[in-house]
Enzyme design. Structure first.
Site, PDB file in Angstrom:
ATOM      1  N   PRO D  33     -55.770 -36.520 -37.658  1.00 43.50           N
ATOM      2  CA  PRO D  33     -54.947 -35.965 -36.587  1.00 43.50           C
ATOM      3  C   PRO D  33     -53.677 -36.793 -36.395  1.00 43.50           C
ATOM      4  CG  PRO D  33     -56.830 -37.152 -35.676  1.00 43.50           C
ATOM      5  CD  PRO D  33     -57.023 -37.105 -37.162  1.00 43.50           C
ATOM      6  N   SER D  62     -54.580 -32.494 -34.097  1.00 41.00           N
ATOM      7  CA  SER D  62     -54.323 -33.332 -32.924  1.00 41.00           C
ATOM      8  C   SER D  62     -54.156 -32.470 -31.685  1.00 41.00           C
ATOM      9  CB  SER D  62     -53.051 -34.146 -33.151  1.00 41.00           C
ATOM     10  OG  SER D  62     -52.655 -34.782 -31.953  1.00 41.00           O
ATOM     11  N   GLN D  84     -59.064 -32.866 -32.483  1.00 41.21           N
ATOM     12  CA  GLN D  84     -59.017 -34.184 -31.824  1.00 41.21           C
ATOM     13  C   GLN D  84     -58.655 -33.974 -30.372  1.00 41.21           C
ATOM     14  OE1 GLN D  84     -55.740 -35.616 -30.939  1.00 41.21           O
ATOM     15  NE2 GLN D  84     -56.768 -37.215 -29.757  1.00 41.21           N
ATOM     16  N   TYR D  86     -58.450 -35.839 -26.235  1.00 37.98           N
ATOM     17  CA  TYR D  86     -58.624 -36.966 -25.316  1.00 37.98           C
ATOM     18  C   TYR D  86     -58.911 -36.370 -23.951  1.00 37.98           C
ATOM     19  CZ  TYR D  86     -53.717 -36.110 -24.002  1.00 37.98           C
ATOM     20  OH  TYR D  86     -52.556 -35.536 -23.583  1.00 37.98           O
ATOM     21  N   THR D 112     -60.883 -39.255 -28.885  1.00 41.89           N
ATOM     22  CA  THR D 112     -60.189 -40.529 -29.043  1.00 41.89           C
ATOM     23  C   THR D 112     -60.702 -41.510 -28.003  1.00 41.89           C
ATOM     24  OG1 THR D 112     -58.220 -39.537 -29.978  1.00 41.89           O
ATOM     25  CG2 THR D 112     -57.941 -41.675 -28.909  1.00 41.89           C
ATOM     26  N   LYS D 176     -63.532 -41.457 -32.009  1.00 42.53           N
ATOM     27  CA  LYS D 176     -62.519 -42.048 -32.891  1.00 42.53           C
ATOM     28  C   LYS D 176     -61.987 -43.348 -32.310  1.00 42.53           C
ATOM     29  CE  LYS D 176     -58.131 -40.864 -35.136  1.00 42.53           C
ATOM     30  NZ  LYS D 176     -57.221 -41.712 -34.386  1.00 42.53           N
ATOM     31  N   HIS D 200     -55.959 -47.729 -35.145  1.00 42.25           N
ATOM     32  CA  HIS D 200     -54.713 -47.069 -34.785  1.00 42.25           C
ATOM     33  C   HIS D 200     -53.529 -47.602 -35.580  1.00 42.25           C
ATOM     34  CE1 HIS D 200     -55.260 -44.200 -31.451  1.00 42.25           C
ATOM     35  NE2 HIS D 200     -54.017 -43.930 -31.736  1.00 42.25           N
TER      36      HIS D 200
END
Lengths: 304, 304, 304, 304
Positions: D33, D62, D84, D86, D112, D176, D200
Site C-alpha cells: 500500500p 492504501s 490497508q 487505519y 496499520t 502492519k 516504514h
C-alpha cells in the site's frame, strides 16, 4: 543501539514529564554542568539558568562557574537545580562552597569522580577576566583561584567523600563519571542517591568504553536502589529514548547547550531544551510508550 | 580494546616504576631489539643505549647489532639490559656471542622464536659498511657475516634450545614471537622465564592474529608462572595501559625509538621513553590505578 | 580468518608435497576447471595443461573444454588430471564424454552440483570458432553444441547421479559447489570421494555464504571420510595455508591461471603455480609447519 | 543475511506460485500500500492495480488512495486485493470505508499499527487536487478530508481494534508495522490472521531495528499460527528468497513500484513484478528449491 518500537498502544496522551530525585521536571533532559559559561555568552551561567528554567528543565550548576552561585539562583527563583562539586585540596573551602550552594537552593550535589586531575588534553589557559573563576570564594573579585593550590582538585578523593559531602550538605549526592557496574555499586554502598554515567566526552582518558555500554552495565548493577543518569552523546529525542531504554532516569546535555547559549542566549537554551522535549514526546508515541516510566529495556535491541 | 576506568580512587601518589624479571625500572616500557641501528644514526646502538639508560629504561640489544656489544655496554655502565639472540647454524658461534653478552652485563636472553627464516618481505640488502654486522664475531672488522652460512639462522631451532641457552648462559631466557597460549605453555615448560608476544609488526607471516588477542590468550595460559611482554603496536601511554590490562608485565617499543634515534640521537630516545612514561602515569591516574601492579584485567572491556 | 603461527618448531625441511585422492602432487594447489580456454590463449587447454604439468600440479579439465580431451592429454603424458563434468539432458552423451575422458587418463570426476542452470549473470555469447565447444562430441568439428538441447545441463541432476557417474566411469567422484555441511554429508553418503567447496566466484547466486565459512562447516561434516577442496579466493600462499587450516586437502585456482595463461601461455601457468608453491612453502615454515599434513585447525583463529 | 544454497536437487520444475491467506498468486511478491498514487501517475491507483493484476500479483490498496475504491476495483475484475486501513478518530467513518472496500472485493484488511501519528519527518503538504484524498468519503468530490479531524488517525488504536475490524468487516485482518515477537503474539491473540513486518522505510522512528532481524523474531513467535509478511527492502529476487528463508510468507514492494508506475504506468508495474518473479524463480533454482514452500530457515546463514 537499535530501538524496538511497539504497535497498537494507546498513545492518545503522551507526556514527557517525570521526576528526578523526587523533583518534578518537564522532561528527563537536564542541563549538564559546564564550566566558565561566560566564555560562551556575556550573561554566562545566568542566561543558561534562565533558559533551562523557562523550559521547565532541571540544571546542574558547575562549581567552575564564572558567576556567583547566588546571582545564578536569583534569575530563576523556584526553578530546581543541583550543584556539581569536586573535592578541593582544602576541604574547608569545599565545605564553604557546598554549604553556600545548598543555602542558595541546590537540592542535590553531583560529585565529579572521574577527574582525579585535569587530563593533559584539557589543560591550557582560558581567557577569563580576573575573579571569574569561583567568584564565591575569591574575596574582592580580583583574585583568580585557578592558580590557588587550595582550590586544586584533590587526587585523593575516594568513596568516603560521598558520605562526607552528604553529611556536611544534608542533601542527596550523585557521583558523576561512573563507567562500571562495580563502581556504581560502591557509590551506592557509600551513600550515593544516584550515579551519572559519563566518559567526559572522551576528553579525559582516551579509549574509554562507550557510554551506551557503560549505562546498561551500571543500570543493571544498581537497578531499583539508585537513579542512573547519563551525560554525553545525546543529540536528539531518539537518543533520549535510547538512554531511557538502557536504564537511565534522565540525560544531561552539555555542549549542545553551550552552542545554543552562545548563539541565542537564554532563549537559545530554552528553545533547544524544548525541542528535545518535543522530539522525545514524538519518539515515545512512535515507540508505543506513554511516558518515560513506560520505557523499559525491551525497547532496545540486545547488541549483536 | 576499550578501557574501563575506575572512579574515586586515591591517586595522590602514582608511580610507573615496576620490576622486570626482578630488575627495577622506571616504567614498564622497554626498548625493543632492532637490528643495524647505525643505519638510523651514526652512533647507532651506543646512542640508543645511552638514551634508554637516561630514561631509566631497560633495553634489549639485538644480536644483529652494528656495534660491538662491549662498546654498547660501555656507554651506560650499570644500566640494565637484555640480549636478543637467535640460534645460528653454528652453535659454537651462538654460544660465543651469548657468553660475550652475558660477560658484558646482559642479565637475560630473549630468544627469537618466530623467524625460522627471514620472510621474503624482509630480505634485500642494506647499506652497512664492512664489518658492521656482528662485529663481535667478525675478526678484523672487515668481514661481513651476513653472507656467512655459519651465522645464518638455524631453522631447526626448537623448544629444547631454551634449556640449552639457559644452561650455557646462566641467565633467564624469554622467548620472543609467541602468539598462542599453548606455545607459551610449552616455552615455560621448557624453562623460559617469560615470553614476548609479537607478530613481528606484520612483516613475517601475513594475516597473523593481532597482538592484543594473542596477549590475552598467552597471559591466561601462563599467568603466575612466567612474565609476559608484548612487542609492537604501542604508540601512547594509553596503549601501555591496555597491554598491562591484558596481562603484560611490560611492553617493548621498537620502531618509534628508531625514528626518535634518527631524529634526535640519544636525547631523542630518552625524550620519547620519558614522554611515554609520563603518559602512562597520567593514564594510570585517570583510570584510578596507582601503579602497574594495580592494573588488572577488569580495566579492559571484554570484546563486544 | 587470522593465522596462529607456532614458534620453535624444527622447520629445517619443509615440503609442500601431498597427495590428492592418493595421487602425489608437488603442492596442494590444483588447476581449477575453466571453460573455453582458447578464448584466453590460442593453445587454450593444451598450454594450460602443459604449464600445470611442468609445475607438478594436478589439473581439472572442464567439460566445456574448447580443445579435444585427447589433444589436451597428449601434451603432458603421465601428468595427473581429473575431469569436470555436468549431467547433460542426454545421459548417453554424458556417458560418452565421461568414458572418453577416463579412457584418455582422467583419474577422477568432479561433478558440478551448483549449476542446475546457468545463472542469468553468466549467459551471453562468447566468440568461439565453430566446433570449439565440446569438440569431442561435435562430429566433423563444425557443429556448435552450445545450442544443442542434448548437451544442455540437466536441472534434474541429483545425489543419485554421483553413484551413476561412479558406476559408468569406475573412478572416484567429487561434487563441486558444495556450501553446506548437510549437503557434503549427503554427497558422501551417495558415494562421493570428496567435495569441492565453491560459490562459483559469486557469479551464480548473489549473496551466498563466503567459502571460508562454508569450508569450515563442510570439513567438520565429513572429516575423515572424504577429501575436502575449495575453489575460489586463493591469491597467495598464505591463502592456501588458511584453507588447509580450515580443513581443505587442497585448493583449486581458476581465474588467476586464466590471466597467467593469457599473458604467458604454458610458461605463465607454470610460473604462477610454482610461485604459489614457493609462497606456501614459506608460509608453512613461518607458521611452524613442515608439510600440509602438519597443518591443523589450531592454525586458524576462531572467528572473533 | 547470507544464503546457503543446496546442491544436487531436482529443480527441473520450479514454480514461484503460492497462496496468501488462501488466495493463489503468481509469486509471493505483493504490491504494497502506497498513498496518493495520482502524484506519481495520472491514472494513479487504477494503473497500479491493472499492472499488478496483469502480473498475477495481489495488491494492497492504501486507504489514502487518491482514486475511489470502486474505480480501482473496476480496472481488474477478479484480481485479488486487500485493503490497508487505519482507525480514524471517527469510527463510523472508518467502518463505512472498510465496508465499502469489502463490498467492492477486498478479501482482507491490513491494519496499520505503527503510525499512532504521522512522524514529523513525513508531514508537509502534497499537491493533490481537491477531493483526491479519500474520495470515497468526500461528498461531492470537492472536499479534502486531509484537514478533517474526523479522518485523522486515532492515536488510541489498540489490539482490541483488530477484533473490531474483523467483526465489522467479516474478512481476515493483518497488522502492519510489527517489529517485535511479543507484539506479533499479541496481534494473533487479538485475532489477527497475519502480521506485516515493516519499519516504514525508516521514515517513522529513527534507529528502529532492521526488518531482517525483526522478521526472524516475528516468524519465530507466531510460526504456524499466522502468516508473516515483510514490507520494505526488497530490490531483487534474491531479497525475496532471503525473506522467505527468514520465515516470510510473502513480501510487499512499495517504492520501486511507484517508480515503475511513474515511468511506465500499468505496463511498468506489470514488468517490474514479472521481473522480480523471474529473478525469484532463478534464485529458487540456484538455491536448490522448487517452490516458496520448499524454502526453510536452513537456507539463510545464522548471523556471524
Amino acid at each position: 543501539v537499535r530501538l524496538r518500537p511497539r504497535v497498537l498502544r494507546d498513545v492518545a496522551a503522551v507526556s514527557t514529564s517525570t521526576t528526578v530525585l523526587g523533583t518534578p521536571v518537564a522532561s528527563p533532559v537536564l542541563a549538564a554542568p559546564v564550566g566558565y559559561l561566560r566564555l560562551a555568552h556575556p550573561q554566562g551561567e545566568a542566561a543558561w539558568a534562565a533558559g533551562a528554567a523557562a523550559a521547565g528543565a532541571l540544571r546542574v550548576l558547575s562549581s567552575r562557574s564564572s558567576t556567583r552561585v547566588a546571582d545564578v539562583a536569583a534569575v530563576a527563583p523556584g526553578a530546581p537545580w543541583w550543584f556539581q562539586v569536586y573535592i578541593m585540596r582544602d576541604r574547608q573551602l569545599t565545605a564553604e562552597l557546598v554549604r553556600r550552594a545548598v543555602a542558595t537552593g541546590a537540592t542535590a550535589l553531583a560529585l565529579t569522580g572521574d577527574t582525579p586531575r585535569l587530563g593533559s588534553k584539557r589543560r591550557g589557559g582560558v581567557g577569563l577576566p580576573p575573579g571569574a573563576f569561583m567568584p564565591d570564594l575569591a574575596a574582592g573579585g580580583d583574585e583568580d583561584l585557578r592558580e590557588d593550590p587550595r582550590a586544586a582538585q584533590d587526587p585523593a578523593t575516594t568513596f568516603a567523600d560521598v558520605g562526607w559531602l552528604r553529611e556536611i550538605s544534608g542533601v542527596p549526592v550523585l557521583v558523576k563519571g561512573v563507567l562500571r557496574g562495580d563502581d556504581a555499586r560502591a557509590c551506592v554502598d557509600a551513600g550515593a542517591a544516584g550515579v551519572i554515567v559519563s566518559n567526559h566526552g572522551g576528553r579525559q582518558l582516551d579509549g574509554a568504553v562507550a557510554t551506551a555500554d557503560a549505562l546498561a552495565e551500571v543500570a543493571d548493577a544498581v537497578a531499583g536502589e539508585a537513579e542512573v543518569y547519563v551525560d554525553g552523546g545525546v543529540r536528539s529525542g531518539v537518543d533520549v529514548l535510547r538512554a531511557l531504554g538502557l536504564g537511565a532516569r534522565g540525560v544531561l546535555v552539555g555542549r549542545p547547550l553551550v552552542w545554543a547559549l552562545a548563539a541565542g542566549g537564554a532563549a537559545g537554551v530554552r528553545d533547544l531544551l524544548t525541542a528535545l522535549g518535543a522530539e522525545l514526546e514524538e519518539a515515545l508515541a512512535l515507540a508505543g510508550a506513554r511516558s518515560p516510566a513506560d520505557v523499559g529495556r525491551d525497547l532496545v535491541a540486545p547488541p549483536g
